[in-house]
Design a protein around this motif. Structure first.
Motif, PDB file in Angstrom:
ATOM      1  N   CYS A   1       0.793  -1.137  -0.047  1.00  0.00           N
ATOM      2  CA  CYS A   1      -0.034   0.053  -0.183  1.00  0.00           C
ATOM      3  C   CYS A   1       0.919   1.340   0.073  1.00  0.00           C
ATOM      4  O   CYS A   1       0.395   2.264  -0.958  1.00  0.00           O
TER       5      CYS A   1
ATOM      6  N   VAL B   1      -8.599  -2.310  -1.475  1.00  0.00           N
ATOM      7  CA  VAL B   1      -9.511  -3.238  -0.584  1.00  0.00           C
ATOM      8  C   VAL B   1      -8.515  -4.587  -0.246  1.00  0.00           C
ATOM      9  O   VAL B   1      -7.884  -5.019  -0.563  1.00  0.00           O
ATOM     10  N   LEU B   2      -8.442  -4.184   1.268  1.00  0.00           N
ATOM     11  CA  LEU B   2      -7.531  -5.181   2.026  1.00  0.00           C
ATOM     12  C   LEU B   2      -8.338  -6.439   2.473  1.00  0.00           C
ATOM     13  O   LEU B   2      -9.490  -6.379   2.562  1.00  0.00           O
TER      14      LEU B   2
ATOM     15  N   VAL C   1      -4.634  -5.774   9.807  1.00  0.00           N
ATOM     16  CA  VAL C   1      -5.234  -5.136   8.640  1.00  0.00           C
ATOM     17  C   VAL C   1      -6.544  -4.404   9.026  1.00  0.00           C
ATOM     18  O   VAL C   1      -6.705  -3.574   8.163  1.00  0.00           O
TER      19      VAL C   1
ATOM     20  N   ALA D   1      -6.844  -0.773   7.657  1.00  0.00           N
ATOM     21  CA  ALA D   1      -7.900  -0.174   6.836  1.00  0.00           C
ATOM     22  C   ALA D   1      -8.796   1.130   7.109  1.00  0.00           C
ATOM     23  O   ALA D   1      -8.939   1.984   6.508  1.00  0.00           O
ATOM     24  N   LYS D   2      -8.945   0.971   8.404  1.00  0.00           N
ATOM     25  CA  LYS D   2      -9.663   2.073   8.872  1.00  0.00           C
ATOM     26  C   LYS D   2      -8.659   3.460   9.229  1.00  0.00           C
ATOM     27  O   LYS D   2      -9.257   4.552   8.742  1.00  0.00           O
TER      28      LYS D   2
ATOM     29  N   ALA E   1      -8.434   4.823   5.607  1.00  0.00           N
ATOM     30  CA  ALA E   1      -9.746   5.481   4.981  1.00  0.00           C
ATOM     31  C   ALA E   1      -9.474   7.014   5.612  1.00  0.00           C
ATOM     32  O   ALA E   1     -10.306   7.615   4.816  1.00  0.00           O
TER      33      ALA E   1
ATOM     34  N   VAL F   1     -10.789   3.300   1.240  1.00  0.00           N
ATOM     35  CA  VAL F   1     -10.111   2.104   1.755  1.00  0.00           C
ATOM     36  C   VAL F   1     -11.085   1.226   2.493  1.00  0.00           C
ATOM     37  O   VAL F   1     -11.760   1.757   3.486  1.00  0.00           O
ATOM     38  N   ASN F   2     -11.120   0.092   2.030  1.00  0.00           N
ATOM     39  CA  ASN F   2     -12.137  -0.904   2.685  1.00  0.00           C
ATOM     40  C   ASN F   2     -11.738  -2.248   2.817  1.00  0.00           C
ATOM     41  O   ASN F   2     -10.424  -2.312   2.456  1.00  0.00           O
ATOM     42  N   ALA F   3     -12.336  -3.208   3.271  1.00  0.00           N
ATOM     43  CA  ALA F   3     -11.718  -4.403   3.577  1.00  0.00           C
ATOM     44  C   ALA F   3     -12.734  -5.522   3.539  1.00  0.00           C
ATOM     45  O   ALA F   3     -14.086  -5.464   3.578  1.00  0.00           O
TER      46      ALA F   3
ATOM     47  N   THR G   1     -16.324   3.762   2.708  1.00  0.00           N
ATOM     48  CA  THR G   1     -14.818   3.786   2.901  1.00  0.00           C
ATOM     49  C   THR G   1     -14.802   3.427   4.382  1.00  0.00           C
ATOM     50  O   THR G   1     -15.669   3.724   5.219  1.00  0.00           O
TER      51      THR G   1
ATOM     52  N   THR H   1     -15.897  -3.025   6.473  1.00  0.00           N
ATOM     53  CA  THR H   1     -15.491  -4.312   6.353  1.00  0.00           C
ATOM     54  C   THR H   1     -16.720  -5.022   5.934  1.00  0.00           C
ATOM     55  O   THR H   1     -17.726  -4.858   6.309  1.00  0.00           O
TER      56      THR H   1
END
Length: 245
Positions: free
Chosen positions: A122, A136-137, A160, A164-165, A168, A177-179, A232, A235
């Motif tokens: 990233c 997208v993680l 992870v 992501a949070k 974001a 950024v999401n997972a 964003t 999860t």
């Protein structure tokens, strides 16, 4: 129908079950692909599996634990495609180690692949990202529930989710950024777990079956697409309802 025409996907761990399924979904939607994996033999087999013209496909050996390897993959993608629109750090390592006897080497290696590797890719990709980019993680149910004999893996995937949070918030508004958190997905990585606890885990899954890699890939595509343009820091659970069991 999701379209990724003119968009470029950068993905690590591309030769695994979820990776290959994701590559197929994005390729079918018109994306160009920059794919990395440590397994060069399986990576080479993807050329035939994806059946893409050479100007839409880049395959490269990629060691996610090596920051320079991630930077090199990004350089190749930028030189070939001019930039990157979607990043999916997908490389995973799932060893079984009871905590009492877990070695420092095993702990460090598991975090190096599953958490450090996400950081390396990233961060390396940031300068190459184009407007309206999406990360997208790939997390795991283990990040939410914990996992006996996989404490290192669960800890890494929990990291992870937090990453992501944080990204974001930090990368908004230009990058979403999401997972995704897969549950029991029908890939080689999950087979040892199914052999040990399969009936118990399937009985706890409301949909009573394993998920298909394509079902995870479709959710990744959704989070990377304009269909989720106001999403964003989220999860998406892809686990047949195991999360609520």
């Amino acid at each position: 129908m999701i379209s990724f025409e003119g968009r470029v996907l950068l993905m690590s761990g591309a030769a695994g079950g979820i990776g290959l399924a994701t590559a197929r979904v994005f390729a079918g939607a018109g994306a160009s692909l920059a794919l990395g994996d440590l397994d060069e033999r399986r990576l080479a087999e993807m050329t035939a599996a994806l059946n893409l013209p050479a100007d839409r496909l880049l395959l490269a050996r990629h060691d996610v634990t090596d920051p320079e390897s991630s930077r090199d993959l990004v350089r190749q993608a930028q030189e070939k495609f001019g930039g990157i629109d979607i990043v999916v750090p997908n490389a995973g390592f799932y060893p079984t180690d009871p905590f009492e006897s877990m070695s420092v080497t095993s702990w460090s290696r598991t975090l190096a692949v599953n958490l450090d590797g996400v950081f390396h890719l990233c961060q390396a990709a940031l300068p190459a990202l184009r407007p309206d980019a999406a990360l997208v993680l790939v997390a795991s149910m283990a990040a939410h529930y914990g996992s006996p004999a996989h404490a290192h893996y669960a800890a890494a995937k929990g990291g992870v989710l937090s990453l992501a949070k944080s990204l974001a918030k930090e990368l908004a508004p230009g990058v979403r950024v999401n997972a995704v958190s897969p549950g029991l997905i029908d890939t080689p990585m999950v087979q040892p777990l199914m052999q040990a606890r399969g009936p118990e885990l399937l009985n706890a899954t409301p949909l009573r079956r394993l998920g298909a890699p394509e079902e995870v890939a479709n959710c990744i595509a959704f989070l990377a697409s304009p269909l989720s343009s106001y999403v964003t820091g989220a999860t998406l659970h892809v686990n047949g309802g195991l999360y609520i069991a």
